[in-house]
Every structure is written in structure tokens, then in C-alpha cells.
Design a protein around this motif. Structure first.
Motif, PDB file in Angstrom:
ATOM      1  N   THR A 169      -4.248   2.270  -6.754  1.00 54.12           N
ATOM      2  CA  THR A 169      -4.007   3.267  -5.699  1.00 54.12           C
ATOM      3  C   THR A 169      -3.816   4.684  -6.243  1.00 54.12           C
ATOM      4  O   THR A 169      -3.769   5.634  -5.454  1.00 54.12           O
ATOM      5  CB  THR A 169      -2.766   2.897  -4.867  1.00 54.12           C
ATOM      6  OG1 THR A 169      -1.595   2.891  -5.706  1.00 54.12           O
ATOM      7  CG2 THR A 169      -2.931   1.508  -4.255  1.00 54.12           C
TER       8      THR A 169
ATOM      9  N   LYS B 177      -1.077   0.179   6.453  1.00 55.62           N
ATOM     10  CA  LYS B 177      -0.253  -1.035   6.667  1.00 55.62           C
ATOM     11  C   LYS B 177       0.296  -1.083   8.090  1.00 55.62           C
ATOM     12  O   LYS B 177       0.128  -2.077   8.795  1.00 55.62           O
ATOM     13  CB  LYS B 177       0.928  -1.068   5.672  1.00 55.62           C
ATOM     14  CG  LYS B 177       0.571  -1.104   4.227  1.00 55.62           C
ATOM     15  CD  LYS B 177       1.780  -1.371   3.362  1.00 55.62           C
ATOM     16  CE  LYS B 177       2.915  -0.382   3.565  1.00 55.62           C
ATOM     17  NZ  LYS B 177       2.567   1.001   3.184  1.00 55.62           N
TER      18      LYS B 177
ATOM     19  N   SER C 242      -1.622   4.200   3.873  1.00 52.94           N
ATOM     20  CA  SER C 242      -2.688   3.279   3.457  1.00 52.94           C
ATOM     21  C   SER C 242      -3.258   2.476   4.620  1.00 52.94           C
ATOM     22  O   SER C 242      -4.347   1.905   4.508  1.00 52.94           O
ATOM     23  CB  SER C 242      -2.163   2.315   2.392  1.00 52.94           C
ATOM     24  OG  SER C 242      -1.112   1.520   2.916  1.00 52.94           O
TER      25      SER C 242
ATOM     26  N   LEU D 157      -3.588  -2.613   0.110  1.00 52.73           N
ATOM     27  CA  LEU D 157      -4.405  -1.764   0.977  1.00 52.73           C
ATOM     28  C   LEU D 157      -4.360  -0.314   0.521  1.00 52.73           C
ATOM     29  O   LEU D 157      -3.342   0.156   0.005  1.00 52.73           O
ATOM     30  CB  LEU D 157      -3.866  -1.793   2.415  1.00 52.73           C
ATOM     31  CG  LEU D 157      -4.182  -2.941   3.364  1.00 52.73           C
ATOM     32  CD1 LEU D 157      -3.454  -2.680   4.677  1.00 52.73           C
ATOM     33  CD2 LEU D 157      -5.658  -3.082   3.587  1.00 52.73           C
ATOM     34  N   ASP D 158      -5.437   0.409   0.744  1.00 52.86           N
ATOM     35  CA  ASP D 158      -5.405   1.861   0.652  1.00 52.86           C
ATOM     36  C   ASP D 158      -6.578   2.421   1.427  1.00 52.86           C
ATOM     37  O   ASP D 158      -7.682   1.864   1.397  1.00 52.86           O
ATOM     38  CB  ASP D 158      -5.455   2.345  -0.799  1.00 52.86           C
ATOM     39  CG  ASP D 158      -4.921   3.767  -0.940  1.00 52.86           C
ATOM     40  OD1 ASP D 158      -4.315   4.269   0.022  1.00 52.86           O
ATOM     41  OD2 ASP D 158      -5.100   4.372  -2.008  1.00 52.86           O
ATOM     42  N   LYS D 159      -6.322   3.483   2.161  1.00 49.70           N
ATOM     43  CA  LYS D 159      -7.328   4.138   2.984  1.00 49.70           C
ATOM     44  C   LYS D 159      -8.006   3.149   3.933  1.00 49.70           C
ATOM     45  O   LYS D 159      -9.200   3.217   4.185  1.00 49.70           O
ATOM     46  CB  LYS D 159      -8.358   4.845   2.099  1.00 49.70           C
ATOM     47  CG  LYS D 159      -7.743   5.943   1.234  1.00 49.70           C
ATOM     48  CD  LYS D 159      -8.743   6.599   0.328  1.00 49.70           C
ATOM     49  CE  LYS D 159      -8.070   7.655  -0.534  1.00 49.70           C
ATOM     50  NZ  LYS D 159      -9.011   8.281  -1.503  1.00 49.70           N
TER      51      LYS D 159
ATOM     52  N   GLY E 213       0.831  -1.190   0.000  1.00 45.24           N
ATOM     53  CA  GLY E 213       0.000   0.000   0.000  1.00 45.24           C
ATOM     54  C   GLY E 213       0.864   1.237   0.000  1.00 45.24           C
ATOM     55  O   GLY E 213       1.995   1.209   0.490  1.00 45.24           O
ATOM     56  N   PRO E 214       0.353   2.347  -0.539  1.00 52.91           N
ATOM     57  CA  PRO E 214       1.123   3.594  -0.507  1.00 52.91           C
ATOM     58  C   PRO E 214       1.238   4.126   0.912  1.00 52.91           C
ATOM     59  O   PRO E 214       0.610   3.594   1.847  1.00 52.91           O
ATOM     60  CB  PRO E 214       0.285   4.538  -1.389  1.00 52.91           C
ATOM     61  CG  PRO E 214      -1.100   3.986  -1.336  1.00 52.91           C
ATOM     62  CD  PRO E 214      -0.954   2.505  -1.193  1.00 52.91           C
ATOM     63  N   ASN E 215       2.046   5.157   1.098  1.00 56.83           N
ATOM     64  CA  ASN E 215       2.171   5.768   2.410  1.00 56.83           C
ATOM     65  C   ASN E 215       0.801   6.215   2.914  1.00 56.83           C
ATOM     66  O   ASN E 215       0.025   6.813   2.170  1.00 56.83           O
ATOM     67  CB  ASN E 215       3.113   6.978   2.359  1.00 56.83           C
ATOM     68  CG  ASN E 215       4.539   6.580   2.060  1.00 56.83           C
ATOM     69  OD1 ASN E 215       4.943   5.456   2.336  1.00 56.83           O
ATOM     70  ND2 ASN E 215       5.309   7.492   1.492  1.00 56.83           N
TER      71      ASN E 215
ATOM     72  N   ARG F  19       2.319  10.670  -2.564  1.00 52.51           N
ATOM     73  CA  ARG F  19       1.842  10.590  -1.171  1.00 52.51           C
ATOM     74  C   ARG F  19       2.945  11.100  -0.249  1.00 52.51           C
ATOM     75  O   ARG F  19       4.123  10.950  -0.519  1.00 52.51           O
ATOM     76  CB  ARG F  19       1.529   9.135  -0.804  1.00 52.51           C
ATOM     77  CG  ARG F  19       0.534   8.440  -1.731  1.00 52.51           C
ATOM     78  CD  ARG F  19      -0.876   8.929  -1.555  1.00 52.51           C
ATOM     79  NE  ARG F  19      -1.795   8.193  -2.403  1.00 52.51           N
ATOM     80  CZ  ARG F  19      -2.567   7.197  -1.973  1.00 52.51           C
ATOM     81  NH1 ARG F  19      -2.507   6.809  -0.723  1.00 52.51           N
ATOM     82  NH2 ARG F  19      -3.395   6.579  -2.803  1.00 52.51           N
TER      83      ARG F  19
END
Length: 312
Positions: A306, A43, A41, A208-210, A37-39, A311
Motif C-alpha cells: 500500500t 473498506k 482504501s 484493499l487499496d483504491k 487497508g489504509p484510510n 494518508r
């Protein structure tokens, strides 16, 4: 395979933010699960909740079939946690550091000595036993950090970006070591931003995201989600904007990008796309030095799901 971790309807709320939103997933025994997942997200929040380092608002977490709580020491002794930040004692040698952390769980000195030697061998630190952390390179420090976290032979291991800012040799050593841990029976939750590592290591992947799961499955299954069918890359000089616009009108082309003498053409479907593009370039008298075609990558899928915005 039985489930080592079961997360059901996990929700973590702050005052103005829902960091995890009704999250449910499982980690199966003996697998390496990639958590991507991006920063921002969710995790790290998810892992901290699983480890009972954070209180969560709703949901349940079970590890080894038991409820995970801050006082579940019978579970925690079977866990190995290696965070991104290196956490070792500067005043202790490599061997002494591993001995200290292993000693938190293994009291028998004879058994502990064997475990320490096996951990040192696993991460390739045989020649550095008497070195202090300040004498080690970044890659060696990462390897020491891993050895400290896995020396007691945990059944479940959390690895948070263990190859950040290390040289290629150390990176390969770390990846090989992680495979050996899995082969020796450990279950692993792995976070990273390096998509090629995920493809090499992970049996299954969650994006994952948000605080929500956008997709999950094997690398091949996730690639099937890509909107693009094929990507053709061409090294070509002096391509005018008018030619790019003309190219966009070719059948099945989804997107055309030209940056730094590199042309990337993505197709949503079609056959013989590469051959048709070569014919177009010849017809327009456009010379090129290299051209190749590839299928969608995991990175393509990740960015599609994503977004491409930066981010923090």
C-alpha cells in the motif's frame, strides 16, 4: 465450508471517484475475515454496500445465499454490526441498553434475559449492569457497544476497529470475546489497523487499496509476498552516514535505515545475514547494545503493498 457472503464485481462510483473497482470475494462460514487497508482504501464503503446502507453502481451481493437488499429483513435479523463509533443510549443502564437492542430481534422475554446475561458475561460487564454509559471508561464503553450488537446471537457479525483507544486489559477481553463468538458458530468480518490483532484472530485476510484487492490469504501466505527475506535490528550509537553507505554495499542488503540510535537492515535473500553483520560491526569497531533478527511481518507486507506515504 459454504459461503456466507459472496461479493461479485462490486463497483461503487461517485462523481469523480471510483471508491470500489470491480471487487469480488467471499466470506466462508465460521471464519474470521480480516479486511485491511489504509484510510480511503474502500473498506467502509465495501461494508456499507454489503449491508445495503449504500447503493452501488454494478455487481451483486449475496448473504446466506440470498440477494442482499435494503428490505431483506430476514437477512438483517441475522446480522450484528458494531461500528467504530460507540452508539448507546446515555439515559439507559448497561443492562437496559443491551435489553433494548436485543429486544429489536428477540421478543420472548425469558429467552431475551438469557441472551442478555450471556452477552454481559462474554464482554465481562457483570459488575457494571446498573452503570450508565457516562460512568464507564472507554474500554468498558467499547465492550458495551459490542454486547449491544451481538446479544441477539447473529450468525454474521461486522466489527469495525472495536479496540481503538482502549486499555490493554479491555483489548484482551474484546479479542477473547471475538474468538468465543467464532467458536460459538458466528462468521465475522473484522477491520482494524492493528496488524498483531489480525495475526491473532483472522483465519484469512484481504488487503484493499483504491477499491481493489491487492492480496488475500492467510497471514503466513501474505508474508510470503514480502520482498525482504530478513530484517535485522541493532541498537547502536553514533553511526556516521559514511558507514551507512558502506553497509549498503554488503551483499544481499536491500535497505538500511538509521533512526534514533536504532539501525534496521533488511535483506532480500542470503544465509547467515545476522552473523555476517556482526562480523562487519566488529571489523569496523562499532559497539552495539542489542541485535536481533526477524522474518518479514504482516506490517512489512502491508506497507510494501500500500506504500509508506501518509494518508488522510
Amino acid at each position: 465450508m459454504s459461503n456466507v457472503i459472496e461479493v461479485k464485481n462490486l463497483t461503487k462510483e461517485y462523481k469523480t471517484l471510483k471508491a470500489i473497482d470491480d471487487l469480488s470475494f467471499e466470506v466462508k462460514e465460521g471464519e474470521i475475515l480480516g479486511l485491511l487497508g489504509p484510510n480511503g482504501s474502500g473498506k467502509s464503503t465495501t461494508i456499507n454496500c454489503i449491508l445495503s446502507l449504500l447503493k452501488f453502481s454494478k455487481g451483486s451481493i449475496q448473504i446466506f445465499g440470498k440477494e442482499m437488499t435494503p428490505n431483506a429483513y430476514d437477512i438483517k435479523k441475522e446480522l450484528g454490526v458494531i461500528f467504530q463509533e460507540v452508539a448507546v443510549f446515555e439515559e439507559l443502564t448497561v443492562y437496559e441498553n443491551i435489553d433494548y437492542f436485543c429486544g429489536l430481534y428477540i421478543k420472548d422475554k425469558k429467552v431475551r434475559k438469557q441472551y442478555i446475561e450471556e452477552a454481559i458475561e462474554l464482554v465481562g460487564l457483570e459488575e457494571f449492569k446498573k452503570f450508565y454509559p457516562k460512568q464507564l471508561s472507554g474500554g468498558l464503553l467499547r465492550r458495551l457497544n459490542i454486547a449491544c450488537g451481538i446479544a441477539h446471537k447473529p450468525k454474521l457479525i461486522f466489527l469495525d476497529e472495536p479496540t481503538v483507544a482502549v486499555d490493554p486489559q479491555s483489548r484482551n477481553n474484546i479479542l477473547d470475546g471475538i474468538k468465543k463468538l467464532r467458536d460459538n458458530g458466528a462468521t465475522i468480518v473484522y477491520t482494524t489497523h492493528y496488524m498483531e490483532e489480525v495475526e491473532i484472530l483472522c483465519d484469512r485476510i484481504i488487503i484493499l487499496d483504491k477499491g481493489k484487492i491487492l492480496a488475500q490469504g492467510t497471514a503466513d501466505e501474505l508474508k510470503e509476498l514480502a520482498k525482504i527475506e530478513e530484517k535485522v535490528t541493532v541498537e547502536i550509537n553514533h553511526l556516521e552516514d559514511s558507514m551507512l553507505e558502506k553497509m549498503k554495499k554488503i551483499e544481499h542488503i536491500e535497505e538500511v535505515n538509521y533512526t534514533g540510535n536504532t539501525l534496521v537492515v533488511t535483506y532480500n535473500k542470503g544465509e547467515n545475514n545476522l552473523g555476517n553483520l556482526i562480523e562487519f560491526l566488529k571489523k569496523e569497531n562499532l559497539g552495539y547494545s542489542k541485535i536481533y533478527s526477524e522474518r518479514p511481518t504482516l506490517n512489512d507486507v502491508f506497507l510494501e503493498l500500500t506504500g509508506k506515504e501518509l494518508r488522510d
